[in-house]
Design a protein around this motif. Structure first.
Motif, short mmCIF file in Angstrom:
data_model
loop_
_atom_site.label_atom_id
_atom_site.label_comp_id
_atom_site.label_asym_id
_atom_site.label_seq_id
_atom_site.Cartn_x
_atom_site.Cartn_y
_atom_site.Cartn_z
N ARG A 60 5.17 3.77 8.56
CA ARG A 60 5.54 5.10 8.08
C ARG A 60 6.86 4.99 7.33
N GLU A 72 -6.39 6.87 2.24
CA GLU A 72 -6.70 6.99 3.66
C GLU A 72 -6.81 8.45 4.02
N HIS A 115 4.19 -0.32 13.46
CA HIS A 115 3.43 -0.63 14.66
C HIS A 115 2.40 -1.69 14.31
N PHE A 170 -3.74 10.13 1.64
CA PHE A 170 -2.60 9.38 1.15
C PHE A 170 -3.02 7.93 0.96
N ARG A 221 -8.39 8.34 10.35
CA ARG A 221 -7.28 8.49 11.28
C ARG A 221 -7.28 9.91 11.82
N TYR A 276 0.56 -0.43 11.06
CA TYR A 276 0.79 0.99 10.76
C TYR A 276 2.23 1.12 10.31
N THR A 288 7.59 8.87 1.38
CA THR A 288 7.24 9.45 2.67
C THR A 288 5.73 9.42 2.84
N GLY A 289 5.30 8.99 3.98
CA GLY A 289 3.86 8.91 4.24
C GLY A 289 3.57 7.77 5.18
N TYR A 290 2.34 7.69 5.63
CA TYR A 290 2.00 6.59 6.52
C TYR A 290 0.70 5.94 6.09
N VAL A 291 0.63 4.64 6.31
CA VAL A 291 -0.56 3.87 5.96
C VAL A 291 -0.92 2.96 7.12
N TYR A 292 -2.17 2.56 7.16
CA TYR A 292 -2.62 1.57 8.13
C TYR A 292 -3.38 0.51 7.36
N GLN A 293 -2.92 -0.71 7.43
CA GLN A 293 -3.58 -1.79 6.70
C GLN A 293 -3.98 -2.87 7.70
N SER A 294 -5.24 -3.25 7.68
CA SER A 294 -5.64 -4.32 8.59
C SER A 294 -6.16 -5.51 7.80
N LYS A 304 0.83 -1.20 0.00
CA LYS A 304 0.00 0.00 0.00
C LYS A 304 0.87 1.25 0.00
N LEU A 305 1.93 1.22 0.80
CA LEU A 305 2.83 2.37 0.87
C LEU A 305 3.51 2.60 -0.48
N LEU A 306 3.88 1.49 -1.14
CA LEU A 306 4.54 1.61 -2.44
C LEU A 306 3.54 1.89 -3.55
#
Lengths: 419, 171
Positions: free
Chosen positions: A368, B26, A379, B23, B85, A366, A349-355, A113-115
């Motif tokens: 970053r 999200e 995390h 981003f 978030r 989580y 650069t950025g943050y994602v949360y994938q569940s 997701k981050l990529l």
């Protein structure tokens, strides 16, 4: 970084019972001086690992309870910050050691997701098959140990026999029985061997009869019913506010499964049900997980039909290393190979949360990135850790023997609690 | 849903939202600690939003940026099937945001983890104690200025001995 030690910090090892009660203050105010304070664990077979519970007892009734965790803390999150995205993957296997495939998936999906990439269809189908195998394997350990806690020894032996078959399949694809690290950002480590499909087919052939066996042993067993019915009940509303997820939430009648609500890996295209129970007690959670195993078999069967030849990795040499055969012919392949195994790939650069829906509930990651090949912060929201928070609520007023049943029913793994 | 929640929040708290970040699909709302409790209450109780499930509370150390710390609250709406978030910058870890225990009892437990590993104190949470680390541990390992290794581990009984031979400037 000098942090002075205060006098109180120094006396932890020599706490008296009164001080211990005060220390675990919030969760642990003693109700009456007649009550007994019992330390259960950390080396106790029915706490499923190194969980320590401080239990206040009035006779045999649990008046109050506090969790004491951290005996297995290994600093996974901190360690991952010092490794490249690919190398950090091996740490995730060690969280929930009963379902390492699910942990890999949660982390790999967060990296993808981050990529901003997505694995090719064949990789997705293989991932789904293995994720559902992992779910069954994890539920087998849960069922075996849960039944063993409640003195049904034979179920344990049967469950571990079938789990062995699942671990053999993992060994076949990943070379490892437990610490698989098979899913990689962008796809898979390698394609599955030829024996894979026959092995899964064989599993689909023999396993339904096995689930029927476990159900025959437990479902209508009067001892089992007496030990699990109306024990540790929680309402759907309370379960939500206590953050319960997975079968522990669905046992209370809340229709919530991340495979349905936030589908990943194409789960939305599979036909399966989310088992629901309404009672919210130990038996409801047991029944939910048993029915989940049937649904997992359905998903595996559909996925097997969709398994078509094709690439198992994305065609981006900046993320996935080139195939071995290319290294002899292409200079660029050698350069990519070298760069990926020395420096690794960089994430934006950025943050994602994938569940994802792990066998135990919502497993969230989580992540970053800061433009370098190493994650700036990782995390994990691990289902066991959050589910454990409600244990004092579930256990209050029950017998201490039932406490063992409740711990078994929320299905905790200390590896992912302590991290 | 992303836009619906943004519109509602803007209408109810016109001053409170410092930034809206998108981003990878999200949505993040950057808010300050003083508004956290009323915003969460609003998000939980509004019938069209119903963010009734707190998935995760996670701290981030942004060293050398200022404010140095940030807290991420991942809230989930089970009825409407959506995640947002809330990001709360924290300049002084001793003066962290208020606890969410009055809205979600599980928040106490999640905040305990944040305090143990990142050292951010939550106002009103009286259960902050060592959870993963031994009771006599000093420091918060997930902070960026906490070394990962190559460093002798200081316990209470040998803290001073190791401190004496450590090569950093002493006051």
């Amino acid at each position: 970084m000098t942090i002075p030690i205060t006098a109180e910090d120094d006396t932890v090892q020599e706490l008296t019972v009164e001080e211990l009660r005060a220390k675990y203050g919030s969760g642990m105010t003693i109700e009456s001086e007649e009550n007994m304070l019992l330390s259960m664990g950390p080396q106790h077979p029915s706490t499923h690992g190194v969980l320590r519970l401080l239990v206040e007892l009035d006779g045999e009734t649990v008046v109050n309870l506090a969790n004491d965790i951290g005996f297995l803390h290994t600093g996974v999150e901190k360690n991952m910050e010092a490794k490249t995205y690919t190398k950090a993957l091996v740490m995730t296997d060690r969280l929930d050691y009963l379902a390492p495939m699910s942990n890999n998936m949660g982390y790999v999906l967060a990296v993808e997701k981050l990529l901003g990439v997505e694995a090719p269809p064949r990789a997705q189908v293989i991932r789904i098959i293995l994720l559902e195998m992992a779910r069954i394997g994890s539920h087998l350990v849960w069922l075996g140990t849960h039944a063993l806690d409640l003195a049904a020894m034979s179920v344990f032996l049967y469950c571990f026999r079938e789990r062995e078959y699942i671990l053999d399949v993992f060994e076949m694809v990943a070379g490892q029985r437990m610490m698989v690290s098979y899913f990689r950002p962008g796809g898979l480590w390698r394609d599955v061997p030829e024996d894979f499909v026959p092995a899964i087919r064989q599993f689909l052939d023999f396993f339904p009869a096995k689930i029927a066996d476990y159900e025959a042993l437990l479902k209508n067993n009067p001892i089992w019913l007496q030990r699990t019915k109306d024990i540790g009940a929680i309402s759907g509303e309370d379960a939500i506010s206590w953050g319960l997820t997975g079968a522990s939430l669905r046992g209370s009648g809340v229709d919530w499964d991340i495979r349905k609500s936030h589908p990943y890996m194409g789960y939305e295209t599979y036909d399966f049900e989310v088992p629901l129970e309404t009672d919210g007690d130990v038996y409801a959670r047991y029944h939910c997980r048993m029915r989940e195993m049937w649904q997992s078999l359905r998903i595996i069967e559909q996925a097997l039909a969709r398994l078509k030849p094709g690439p198992i990795n994305i065609d981006d040499r900046k993320i996935v290393p080139p195939p071995r055969a290319e290294l002899g012919r292409s200079m660029e392949a050698v350069i990519h190979h070298f760069k990926l195994w020395t420096e690794g790939f960089s994430a934006p650069t950025g943050y994602v949360y994938q569940s994802i829906e792990s066998p135990r509930g919502e497993f969230g990651c989580y992540l970053r990135g800061n433009g370098t090949p190493k994650p700036a912060r990782v995390h994990f929201r691990t289902p066991s850790y959050v589910n454990l928070a409600s244990l004092p609520v579930l256990a209050k007023g029950t017998f201490i023997a039932d406490l063992v049943a409740i711990i078994g029913s929320i299905d905790i793994v200390l590896g992912e609690i302590d991290r | 849903m992303n836009d619906a929640v943004a519109k509602k929040l803007q209408a109810a708290f016109p001053e409170a939202i410092a930034e809206v970040i998108d981003f990878r699909g999200e949505r993040t709302f950057v808010i300050d600690a003083g508004n956290l409790l009323p915003i969460c209450q609003f998000l939980r109780d509004d019938p069209e939003l119903r963010y009734n499930f707190v998935s995760d509370i996670c701290a981030d150390d942004m060293l050398p940026a200022y404010p140095r710390f940030a807290l991420n609250y991942h809230l989930r709406s089970i009825p409407h099937n959506h995640v947002i978030r809330l990001r709360v910058p924290v300049a002084d870890p001793e003066q962290g945001p208020p606890t969410l225990a009055s809205l979600w009892p599980v928040a106490t437990w999640l905040e305990m983890e944040v305090w143990d590993l990142m050292g951010i104190r939550f106002a009103g949470n009286n259960s902050l104690r060592r959870l993963f680390l031994p009771g006599d541990w000093v420091g918060h390992p997930l902070r960026k200025d906490y070394p990962l290794g190559y460093e002798e581990v200081q316990f209470s009984f040998n803290w001073e001995a190791i401190d004496a031979r450590k090569p950093y400037a002493k006051d």
